[in-house]
Design a protein around this motif. Sequence first.
Motif, PDB file in Angstrom:
ATOM      1  N   GLY A 159       1.034  -1.225  -0.028  1.00  0.00           N
ATOM      2  CA  GLY A 159       0.037   0.151   0.146  1.00  0.00           C
ATOM      3  C   GLY A 159       0.865   1.082  -0.029  1.00  0.00           C
ATOM      4  N   ILE A 160       0.547   2.207  -0.570  1.00  0.00           N
ATOM      5  CA  ILE A 160       1.276   3.522  -0.962  1.00  0.00           C
ATOM      6  C   ILE A 160       0.463   4.655  -0.802  1.00  0.00           C
ATOM      7  CG2 ILE A 160       2.912   4.699  -2.570  1.00  0.00           C
ATOM      8  CD1 ILE A 160       3.817   2.292  -3.785  1.00  0.00           C
ATOM      9  N   THR A 161       0.984   5.703   0.022  1.00  0.00           N
ATOM     10  CA  THR A 161      -0.094   6.910   0.014  1.00  0.00           C
ATOM     11  C   THR A 161       0.868   7.773  -0.711  1.00  0.00           C
ATOM     12  OG1 THR A 161       1.290   7.919   1.892  1.00  0.00           O
ATOM     13  CG2 THR A 161      -0.526   6.433   2.305  1.00  0.00           C
ATOM     14  N   GLY A 162       0.341   8.930  -1.381  1.00  0.00           N
ATOM     15  CA  GLY A 162       1.066   9.885  -2.171  1.00  0.00           C
ATOM     16  C   GLY A 162       1.571   9.074  -3.582  1.00  0.00           C
ATOM     17  N   GLY A 163       1.107   8.146  -4.039  1.00  0.00           N
ATOM     18  CA  GLY A 163       1.349   7.292  -5.057  1.00  0.00           C
ATOM     19  C   GLY A 163       1.585   7.960  -6.578  1.00  0.00           C
ATOM     20  N   SER A 164       0.882   9.245  -6.499  1.00  0.00           N
ATOM     21  CA  SER A 164       0.827   9.926  -7.734  1.00  0.00           C
ATOM     22  C   SER A 164       1.708  10.920  -8.004  1.00  0.00           C
ATOM     23  CB  SER A 164      -0.579  10.714  -7.799  1.00  0.00           C
ATOM     24  OG  SER A 164      -0.650  11.710  -6.977  1.00  0.00           O
ATOM     25  N   GLY A 165       2.649  11.177  -7.016  1.00  0.00           N
ATOM     26  CA  GLY A 165       3.671  12.033  -6.964  1.00  0.00           C
ATOM     27  C   GLY A 165       4.960  11.615  -7.810  1.00  0.00           C
ATOM     28  N   LEU A 166       5.981  12.324  -7.775  1.00  0.00           N
ATOM     29  CA  LEU A 166       7.275  12.115  -8.498  1.00  0.00           C
ATOM     30  C   LEU A 166       7.766  10.669  -7.879  1.00  0.00           C
ATOM     31  CD1 LEU A 166       9.593  12.757 -10.404  1.00  0.00           C
ATOM     32  CD2 LEU A 166      10.819  13.828  -8.429  1.00  0.00           C
ATOM     33  N   ILE A 167       8.063  10.319  -6.592  1.00  0.00           N
ATOM     34  CA  ILE A 167       8.455   9.370  -5.998  1.00  0.00           C
ATOM     35  C   ILE A 167       7.564   8.147  -6.098  1.00  0.00           C
ATOM     36  CG2 ILE A 167       9.390   8.350  -3.905  1.00  0.00           C
ATOM     37  CD1 ILE A 167      10.296  11.081  -2.929  1.00  0.00           C
ATOM     38  N   GLY A 168       6.377   8.520  -5.881  1.00  0.00           N
ATOM     39  CA  GLY A 168       5.305   7.526  -5.897  1.00  0.00           C
ATOM     40  C   GLY A 168       5.118   6.670  -7.068  1.00  0.00           C
ATOM     41  N   SER A 169       5.028   7.481  -8.282  1.00  0.00           N
ATOM     42  CA  SER A 169       5.065   6.956  -9.432  1.00  0.00           C
ATOM     43  C   SER A 169       6.141   6.115  -9.996  1.00  0.00           C
ATOM     44  CB  SER A 169       4.636   8.112 -10.575  1.00  0.00           C
ATOM     45  OG  SER A 169       5.881   8.861 -10.449  1.00  0.00           O
ATOM     46  N   HIS A 170       7.318   6.482  -9.662  1.00  0.00           N
ATOM     47  CA  HIS A 170       8.632   5.741  -9.975  1.00  0.00           C
ATOM     48  C   HIS A 170       8.489   4.539  -8.934  1.00  0.00           C
ATOM     49  CE1 HIS A 170      10.200   9.392 -12.050  1.00  0.00           C
ATOM     50  NE2 HIS A 170      11.135   8.677 -12.364  1.00  0.00           N
ATOM     51  N   LEU A 171       8.089   4.718  -7.820  1.00  0.00           N
ATOM     52  CA  LEU A 171       8.284   3.495  -6.973  1.00  0.00           C
ATOM     53  C   LEU A 171       7.219   2.435  -7.403  1.00  0.00           C
ATOM     54  CD1 LEU A 171       9.734   2.608  -4.588  1.00  0.00           C
ATOM     55  CD2 LEU A 171       7.983   3.671  -2.922  1.00  0.00           C
ATOM     56  N   THR A 172       5.900   2.953  -7.706  1.00  0.00           N
ATOM     57  CA  THR A 172       4.847   1.737  -8.041  1.00  0.00           C
ATOM     58  C   THR A 172       5.311   1.095  -9.312  1.00  0.00           C
ATOM     59  OG1 THR A 172       3.158   3.322  -7.347  1.00  0.00           O
ATOM     60  CG2 THR A 172       2.643   1.889  -9.289  1.00  0.00           C
ATOM     61  N   GLU A 173       6.045   1.635 -10.281  1.00  0.00           N
ATOM     62  CA  GLU A 173       6.383   0.676 -11.347  1.00  0.00           C
ATOM     63  C   GLU A 173       7.590  -0.056 -11.104  1.00  0.00           C
ATOM     64  OE1 GLU A 173       8.862   2.202 -15.697  1.00  0.00           O
ATOM     65  OE2 GLU A 173       8.067   3.564 -14.491  1.00  0.00           O
ATOM     66  N   LYS A 174       8.601   0.395 -10.178  1.00  0.00           N
ATOM     67  CA  LYS A 174       9.815  -0.534  -9.792  1.00  0.00           C
ATOM     68  C   LYS A 174       9.091  -1.559  -8.979  1.00  0.00           C
ATOM     69  CE  LYS A 174      14.042  -1.098  -8.411  1.00  0.00           C
ATOM     70  NZ  LYS A 174      15.062  -1.587  -9.403  1.00  0.00           N
ATOM     71  N   LEU A 175       8.386  -1.473  -7.847  1.00  0.00           N
ATOM     72  CA  LEU A 175       8.004  -2.430  -7.166  1.00  0.00           C
ATOM     73  C   LEU A 175       7.114  -3.544  -7.905  1.00  0.00           C
ATOM     74  CD1 LEU A 175       7.292  -0.624  -3.950  1.00  0.00           C
ATOM     75  CD2 LEU A 175       9.487  -1.711  -4.566  1.00  0.00           C
TER      76      LEU A 175
END
Length: 292
Positions: free
Chosen positions: A4-20
């Motif tokens: 689960g990720i909060t703030g997933g639409s931001g710069l870090i969140g969008s990169h992190l979602t793709e990576k994980l």
Amino acid sequence: MKIGITGGSGLIGSHLTEKLAGDLNADILLIPRKLLYGNVQDLSEFIKYCEVIIHLSGASVICRWNSKNKQVLRNSRITTTKNLNSAIALMEIKPKLFISTSAVGIYDNKHTHNEYSKNFSDDFLGELCIDWENAANEIKRQGVRTVIFRLGVVLSDKGGALAKALPVFRYALGGKLGNGSQAFPFIHIKDLINAYSYVILNKEMEGTYNLIAPELITNRDYTKALSSFLNRPAFFHVPALILRVLFGEGANVLLSGQRVVPERLLNSGFLFGFPTLRATLNSFSSHKLSNS
């Protein structure tokens, strides 16, 4: 693995979602903002199958720190973390890992800091980070492995601080902020994202980590390097007085950098792909940046 990720639409969140989702084959659950501020029972139901929760939510600190904005900054960090704590308390099976965000702004600008430093800043940002981390550590007291990342300036060719600087430098209007002597703790977006994967996979890791590149540079160093990289002069600078007029107390974020080293990450065996500013900038396309 469900994350689960909060703030997933931001710069870090969008990169992190793709990576994980790619590297760990994780099922990513983006936690809606309204749930973070809503009923904790609903929040608990939404995240009840998450093995990992990554908390990235937080309004930008680059603003005028008046009483209204200070409350927004506190709510976006501390209230949301406390609500996650309450939601986790209701879960029969708790997450295995909680990763919270903090900032190197917790430290003062007089010393060089590793994670064991207690020389904290006494301004609003320092107090905000202390309260933020204290809220995250309440989740640790529930028996959940907890990691807190203290972030510096995230450099990416797709957004963030670098993207904001490019239009100015592209027209030869770039320059240092204030006298430029303030520290400039930075990290490449790829190193940042890799660190999240690293702590998820290395289950012995917990506690606080400075998530910044090992190289210590100043705002003046950053200005010169970016100017050279883009092949543009950087004659101009923004006087501290102007920043104070624009942002008031909030100008501290731009004028009072921290000298920070990622000692615990390095000791854990984590390898930075971009440990220096030169390596970071060289990873981006100069043609793309100069024309973006």
